[in-house]
Motif scaffolding. Structure first.
Motif, PDB file in Angstrom:
ATOM      1  N   ALA A  91       0.710  -1.071   0.080  1.00 13.41           N
ATOM      2  CA  ALA A  91       0.204  -0.043  -0.213  1.00 13.41           C
ATOM      3  C   ALA A  91       0.907   1.346  -0.023  1.00 13.41           C
ATOM      4  CB  ALA A  91      -0.966  -0.121   1.258  1.00 13.41           C
ATOM      5  N   CYS A 129       2.533   1.740  -3.335  1.00 14.87           N
ATOM      6  CA  CYS A 129       1.502   2.406  -4.355  1.00 14.87           C
ATOM      7  C   CYS A 129       1.257   3.889  -4.216  1.00 14.87           C
ATOM      8  CB  CYS A 129      -0.203   1.886  -3.985  1.00 14.87           C
ATOM      9  SG  CYS A 129      -0.419   0.291  -4.504  1.00 14.87           S
ATOM     10  N   ARG A 130       1.417   4.485  -2.957  1.00 15.68           N
ATOM     11  CA  ARG A 130       1.511   5.837  -2.798  1.00 15.68           C
ATOM     12  C   ARG A 130       2.955   6.497  -3.536  1.00 15.68           C
ATOM     13  NH1 ARG A 130      -1.982   7.531   1.264  1.00 15.68           N
ATOM     14  NH2 ARG A 130      -1.257   9.580   1.169  1.00 15.68           N
ATOM     15  N   ALA A 157       2.470   6.797  -6.946  1.00 15.67           N
ATOM     16  CA  ALA A 157       1.457   7.724  -7.411  1.00 15.67           C
ATOM     17  C   ALA A 157       2.239   9.060  -7.261  1.00 15.67           C
ATOM     18  CB  ALA A 157       0.059   7.739  -6.438  1.00 15.67           C
ATOM     19  N   ARG A 170      -0.239  -2.459  -6.927  1.00 13.58           N
ATOM     20  CA  ARG A 170      -1.363  -3.007  -6.807  1.00 13.58           C
ATOM     21  C   ARG A 170      -1.811  -4.448  -6.800  1.00 13.58           C
ATOM     22  NH1 ARG A 170      -4.701   2.038  -9.416  1.00 13.58           N
ATOM     23  NH2 ARG A 170      -4.894   3.212  -7.651  1.00 13.58           N
ATOM     24  N   ARG A 190      -5.654  -1.212   2.020  1.00 10.58           N
ATOM     25  CA  ARG A 190      -6.033  -0.780   0.900  1.00 10.58           C
ATOM     26  C   ARG A 190      -6.366   0.557   1.014  1.00 10.58           C
ATOM     27  NH1 ARG A 190      -6.954  -4.604  -3.023  1.00 10.58           N
ATOM     28  NH2 ARG A 190      -6.787  -6.644  -2.282  1.00 10.58           N
ATOM     29  N   LYS A 191      -6.880   1.180   1.910  1.00 13.94           N
ATOM     30  CA  LYS A 191      -7.270   2.603   1.898  1.00 13.94           C
ATOM     31  C   LYS A 191      -5.672   3.535   1.842  1.00 13.94           C
ATOM     32  CE  LYS A 191     -11.206   2.692   4.763  1.00 13.94           C
ATOM     33  NZ  LYS A 191     -11.976   2.671   6.306  1.00 13.94           N
ATOM     34  N   ALA A 197      -3.329   2.618   0.194  1.00  9.44           N
ATOM     35  CA  ALA A 197      -2.724   2.838  -1.028  1.00  9.44           C
ATOM     36  C   ALA A 197      -3.180   4.107  -1.985  1.00  9.44           C
ATOM     37  CB  ALA A 197      -3.307   1.769  -1.962  1.00  9.44           C
ATOM     38  N   GLU A 198      -4.310   4.846  -1.362  1.00  7.53           N
ATOM     39  CA  GLU A 198      -4.836   5.912  -2.082  1.00  7.53           C
ATOM     40  C   GLU A 198      -4.110   7.151  -1.411  1.00  7.53           C
ATOM     41  OE1 GLU A 198      -6.630   5.315  -4.400  1.00  7.53           O
ATOM     42  OE2 GLU A 198      -6.570   3.073  -4.052  1.00  7.53           O
ATOM     43  N   LEU A 199      -4.061   8.073  -2.570  1.00  3.93           N
ATOM     44  CA  LEU A 199      -3.205   9.324  -2.083  1.00  3.93           C
ATOM     45  C   LEU A 199      -4.034  10.200  -1.152  1.00  3.93           C
ATOM     46  CD1 LEU A 199      -0.961  10.519  -4.770  1.00  3.93           C
ATOM     47  CD2 LEU A 199      -0.046   9.604  -2.548  1.00  3.93           C
ATOM     48  N   SER A 200      -5.545  10.038  -1.579  1.00  4.62           N
ATOM     49  CA  SER A 200      -6.416  11.070  -0.743  1.00  4.62           C
ATOM     50  C   SER A 200      -6.406  10.487   0.533  1.00  4.62           C
ATOM     51  CB  SER A 200      -7.710  10.946  -1.718  1.00  4.62           C
ATOM     52  OG  SER A 200      -8.222   9.635  -1.655  1.00  4.62           O
ATOM     53  N   TRP A 201      -6.081   9.379   1.165  1.00  4.42           N
ATOM     54  CA  TRP A 201      -6.293   8.862   2.360  1.00  4.42           C
ATOM     55  C   TRP A 201      -5.173   9.374   3.115  1.00  4.42           C
ATOM     56  CZ3 TRP A 201      -9.973   7.270   5.643  1.00  4.42           C
ATOM     57  CH2 TRP A 201      -9.790   6.495   6.522  1.00  4.42           C
TER      58      TRP A 201
END
Lengths: 162, 191
Positions: free
Chosen positions: A54, A57-58, A61, A73, A86-87, A89-93
């Motif tokens: 995860a 992934c950041r 990105a 991923r 999994r959260k 891994a998202e840049l917005s989190w």
């Protein structure tokens, strides 16, 4: 040789650049071994394989690298990462608790602007309860993935010039 | 309290860790193996002892570092050191920049070019070849990497072949790794 870096740079096995890379075969082989040591180590300590994928992934990105993002991923799936991982891994989190917030903050800082890091940033990790060995594991993960992304970025440019 | 070194220099400072180094007497077999400790080799830097907290990566990292910086053929050792300094300049790793500036100076038997790099960064007034090497490596070190096809053209026009450019990519990228450890896990203090 099917090598992750050559694959992500879309370098065909029989191409001139593949032949040049083969002369540095030891470097590519050791890079793959370090990838496995950083992303799916035998002794993961406090950083699970899913969490490592995860965070990677950041980093992909932040570097704007879609092929690497796809690769990491895939590792999230391979590690059967939890919903919480999994959260991450998202840049917005930006994190759900002190520990994940500290891990995310440090990963984003060191991946994108290492020059701004200082001793205060290591203290923040300690204050969030992250063990010293895990701080080193995290640092190697961020630093290694940053290296790997730059090798592939360079290979893509070199491919265009040959 | 020692003084933290904040300006680029070719005088190698000390490195003070923010994380407790592994104590050799308490090291696990895996850590000793990664450290390549032998009875005749017990002088290990604090930096490497900090990295020994993660023996799995350290074990691969040491031979990989040597392969990229010292492998035969391809780019000269001095120019690989320039790639290392270029990355360290972007990532503001004063310690790495100093160590590899000193090595560049020793290998090239010239101190003027590196003095300009440390003082002026990408604006340094260098030969076309060194200037192209410096600018490509600095741009590759940004996040996201900012090197372009034009930067590679500048390298080939300055006489670099593909094998040399690959070695430059590897040395600059390697210091994207080293800087992110050295600059974040400790700090340079005046020697």
């Amino acid at each position: 040789m099917t090598d992750l870096l050559l694959e992500l740079a879309r370098i065909a096995p029989e191409s001139p650049l593949a032949a040049i890379a083969a002369k540095r075969g030891d470097v590519f082989e050791l890079t793959q071994k370090t990838h496995d040591a950083a992303l799916r180590p035998l002794q993961p300590g406090g950083l699970s394989h899913g969490l490592r994928a995860a965070l990677a992934c950041r980093i992909a990105a932040l570097n704007g690298d879609a092929p690497f993002l796809g690769h990491f991923r895939g590792l999230l799936d391979e590690a059967k990462a939890s919903e919480d991982e999994r959260k991450i891994a998202e840049l917005s989190w930006t994190g759900g608790d002190d520990r994940s917030r500290a891990l995310i903050r440090h990963t984003d800082l060191v991946a994108s602007e290492p020059k701004k890091a200082s001793g205060a940033d290591i203290r923040l990790l300690c204050e969030a309860g992250i063990a010293e060995a895990d701080i080193v594991r995290l640092s190697e993960l961020i630093a290694f993935v940053s290296y790997q992304i730059r090798v592939v970025a360079g290979l893509r440019l070199l491919k265009g010039a040959l | 309290m020692s003084r933290i070194v904040k300006d680029f220099t070719s005088r190698v400072p000390h490195w003070h860790p923010h994380v407790t180094p592994v104590e050799l007497d308490k090291a696990t077999p895996a850590q000793l193996d990664a450290l390549q400790v032998t009875p005749s080799n017990r002088k290990i830097s604090d930096y490497v002892l900090v990295l020994a907290h993660d023996p799995e990566t350290l074990k691969q990292r040491s031979p990989l570092f040597n392969a990229i910086m010292y492998n035969r053929g391809g780019m000269s050792r001095a120019e690989r050191e320039m790639g290392a300094v270029a990355a360290s300049r972007v990532n503001h790793c004063i310690y790495c920049a100093a160590v590899h500036a000193e090595r560049y100076n020793q290998l090239s038997k010239d101190e003027t070019a590196m003095a300009k790099v440390l003082a002026d960064g990408a604006e340094a007034d260098l030969t076309p070849r060194l200037g192209a090497i410096l600018r490509f490596a600095m741009k590759l070190s940004e996040c996201p990497p900012a090197a372009t096809a034009e930067d590679v053209t500048a390298l080939t026009q300055a006489g670099l072949d593909a094998e040399e450019i690959l070695d430059l990519v590897l040395s600059a990228a390697l210091f994207g790794w080293a800087n992110r450890l050295m600059h974040t896990l400790g700090e340079p203090v005046a020697a």
